[in-house]
Design a protein around this motif. Structure first.
Motif, PDB file in Angstrom:
ATOM      1  N   VAL A 257       0.839  -1.207   0.000  1.00 33.01           N
ATOM      2  CA  VAL A 257       0.000   0.000   0.000  1.00 33.01           C
ATOM      3  C   VAL A 257       0.871   1.253   0.000  1.00 33.01           C
ATOM      4  CG1 VAL A 257      -1.567   1.384   1.429  1.00 33.01           C
ATOM      5  CG2 VAL A 257      -2.027  -1.042   1.083  1.00 33.01           C
ATOM      6  N   VAL A 258       1.904   1.254   0.846  1.00 31.59           N
ATOM      7  CA  VAL A 258       2.799   2.415   0.935  1.00 31.59           C
ATOM      8  C   VAL A 258       3.560   2.599  -0.372  1.00 31.59           C
ATOM      9  CG1 VAL A 258       4.782   3.393   2.135  1.00 31.59           C
ATOM     10  CG2 VAL A 258       3.002   2.216   3.432  1.00 31.59           C
ATOM     11  N   GLU A 259       4.010   1.500  -0.966  1.00 27.06           N
ATOM     12  CA  GLU A 259       4.744   1.594  -2.227  1.00 27.06           C
ATOM     13  C   GLU A 259       3.838   2.113  -3.345  1.00 27.06           C
ATOM     14  OE1 GLU A 259       7.553   1.936  -4.839  1.00 27.06           O
ATOM     15  OE2 GLU A 259       7.936   1.428  -2.732  1.00 27.06           O
ATOM     16  N   ALA A 260       2.554   1.724  -3.311  1.00 36.58           N
ATOM     17  CA  ALA A 260       1.600   2.219  -4.317  1.00 36.58           C
ATOM     18  C   ALA A 260       1.445   3.735  -4.193  1.00 36.58           C
ATOM     19  CB  ALA A 260       0.249   1.534  -4.140  1.00 36.58           C
ATOM     20  N   LEU A 261       1.415   4.229  -2.944  1.00 36.92           N
ATOM     21  CA  LEU A 261       1.322   5.665  -2.705  1.00 36.92           C
ATOM     22  C   LEU A 261       2.560   6.386  -3.233  1.00 36.92           C
ATOM     23  CD1 LEU A 261       0.045   8.178  -1.360  1.00 36.92           C
ATOM     24  CD2 LEU A 261       1.186   7.500   0.759  1.00 36.92           C
ATOM     25  N   LEU A 262       3.740   5.851  -2.918  1.00 34.36           N
ATOM     26  CA  LEU A 262       4.987   6.463  -3.370  1.00 34.36           C
ATOM     27  C   LEU A 262       5.099   6.438  -4.895  1.00 34.36           C
ATOM     28  CD1 LEU A 262       7.458   5.001  -0.713  1.00 34.36           C
ATOM     29  CD2 LEU A 262       6.548   7.322  -0.818  1.00 34.36           C
ATOM     30  N   ASP A 263       4.647   5.330  -5.485  1.00 34.94           N
ATOM     31  CA  ASP A 263       4.693   5.214  -6.941  1.00 34.94           C
ATOM     32  C   ASP A 263       3.790   6.247  -7.601  1.00 34.94           C
ATOM     33  OD1 ASP A 263       5.473   3.755  -9.415  1.00 34.94           O
ATOM     34  OD2 ASP A 263       3.332   3.306  -9.483  1.00 34.94           O
ATOM     35  N   SER A 264       2.632   6.485  -6.993  1.00 31.17           N
ATOM     36  CA  SER A 264       1.713   7.496  -7.518  1.00 31.17           C
ATOM     37  C   SER A 264       2.344   8.885  -7.451  1.00 31.17           C
ATOM     38  CB  SER A 264       0.408   7.478  -6.721  1.00 31.17           C
ATOM     39  OG  SER A 264      -0.466   8.488  -7.153  1.00 31.17           O
ATOM     40  N   CYS A 265       3.068   9.150  -6.347  1.00 35.39           N
ATOM     41  CA  CYS A 265       3.750  10.448  -6.214  1.00 35.39           C
ATOM     42  C   CYS A 265       4.818  10.606  -7.295  1.00 35.39           C
ATOM     43  CB  CYS A 265       4.392  10.562  -4.822  1.00 35.39           C
ATOM     44  SG  CYS A 265       3.209  10.710  -3.480  1.00 35.39           S
ATOM     45  N   ARG A 266       5.541   9.521  -7.565  1.00 34.25           N
ATOM     46  CA  ARG A 266       6.597   9.585  -8.588  1.00 34.25           C
ATOM     47  C   ARG A 266       5.984   9.872  -9.969  1.00 34.25           C
ATOM     48  NH1 ARG A 266       7.957   4.491  -6.135  1.00 34.25           N
ATOM     49  NH2 ARG A 266       9.491   4.789  -4.468  1.00 34.25           N
TER      50      ARG A 266
END
Length: 374
Positions: A257-266
């Protein structure tokens, strides 16, 4: 504007014990009483007994958290004060000792079989959340003796490192020339200069701040020791996937979930870039420097007295929600606002929620300009 709002130090009498030793003895009595609950703990425990166990358990935690908060807040007023530091250390040590004595409840929850857990959960009522969270950490727990060693380590190193950091940073002084007068300003004041309306002041403050921190060997050693300690315990010994996984687990989030959030920010970094380009245009710059990130978007030369600033803030809160305004005003009227910095505070600004029954304590920097009030 109501001139009854006056700047000053907070009043810790709501939570600060008059006699530390007497308070500790009172809490020890509660812990001894709770310890007798141990014989009630089995998978067939009744709803009433389970409710009583958690009532006593939460009562002990409530008192421990208030005791720690009292001395943590007192230390926050002036981290250079040796007596405040000593009392905070005593409060931390006592709290850790008492937490060890009541940890048998967590041990019991972790030891439950799937069937036992199902039975206990059916009788837990509002305590289900705590039981679930404790049981989730089962796969990262070690045997009792190793856990005790880590607990002792935490009581003598982790919190101490934080306090040492706060003492080092709050002791920083920056030689600077202000309107022709040589001064040595504290870290908190330098942080405020980093968001000055004047671009030259911002750039100078930013450079001085980073140079001071980068040149501190003590801070460097502290960062390295903390990172190594975290990695050794949680990744090497407890077998978390990564150092970040520990934080994600505590926040009840999966790594995915956290990685999905970070990926969206990128993938949406263009939104941030548009914001910085717009801010650069407002400031009249072709491109923002790092020191311009905290710059106010508009200039204001207005100066406000403390009661005027409070009135503006409360009025703004009231337009958002009358209840929100009342809650904020209650912090002031309860004497829980610290607005007279000494220069040696452990933190710049914060809101400290002691417990649901106590009005939070708030520390702020006192400045007169509109940018700070906003």
């Amino acid at each position: 504007m109501d001139e009854t709002y006056k700047s000053g130090s907070w009043d810790l009498s709501d939570i600060l014990p008059k006699d530390f030793d007497a308070k500790c003895n009172e809490i020890r009595s509660l812990v001894n009483s709770f310890s007798r609950c141990k014989r009630k703990l089995n998978r067939s425990i009744s709803r009433e007994d389970l409710s009583d166990v958690f009532r006593q358990f939460n009562g002990v935690r409530y008192e421990l958290e208030r005791l720690y908060a009292a001395y943590d807040l007192r230390f926050s007023e002036d981290s250079s004060d040796s007596e405040s530091s000593r009392m905070l250390f005593n409060a931390e040590s006592f709290m850790k000792d008492m937490q060890d004595k009541i940890s048998f409840l967590d041990d019991w929850i972790i030891s439950l079989s799937p069937l036992g857990m199902k039975k206990v959960m059916s009788r837990a009522g509002k305590n289900c959340t705590y039981i679930k969270k404790t049981a989730r950490g089962k796969r990262f727990n070690l045997d009792d003796n190793v856990e005790k060693i880590f607990s002792l380590k935490e009581s003598t190193s982790a919190d101490l490192r934080c306090k040492v950091y706060e003492q080092i940073v709050s002791s920083f002084r920056y030689p600077i020339l202000i309107v022709g007068v040589k001064r040595r300003i504290p870290n908190k004041e330098m942080i405020l200069r980093r968001s000055s309306q004047d671009a030259l002041v911002r750039a100078d403050a930013d450079e001085r701040w980073h140079m001071k921190h980068a040149s501190s060997q003590a801070l460097a050693e502290l960062y390295v020791a903390t990172a190594k300690d975290w990695h050794n315990e949680y990744v090497k010994v407890r077998k978390y996937h990564s150092p970040m996984s520990v934080v994600n687990f505590e926040n009840e989030l999966s790594d995915e979930v956290v990685e999905a959030l970070l990926d969206s920010c990128r993938r949406n970094v263009g939104l941030f870039q548009r914001y910085f380009k717009a801010k650069a245009k407002l400031l009249g710059f072709e491109k923002l420097r790092f020191s311009d990130i905290l710059a106010p978007a508009a200039k204001s030369s207005n100066q406000y007295k403390f009661h005027e600033a409070i009135g503006l803030v409360l009025s703004s809160f009231g337009e958002f929600s009358p209840k929100f305004r009342r809650l904020a005003e209650n912090v002031i009227l309860s004497g829980h606002l610290h607005s007279e910095p000494s220069g040696n505070e452990a933190a710049t600004e914060f809101c400290y929620a002691v417990d649901p029954k106590t009005v939070p304590y708030v520390m702020i920097n006192r400045r007169k300009d509109l940018d700070y009030i906003v």
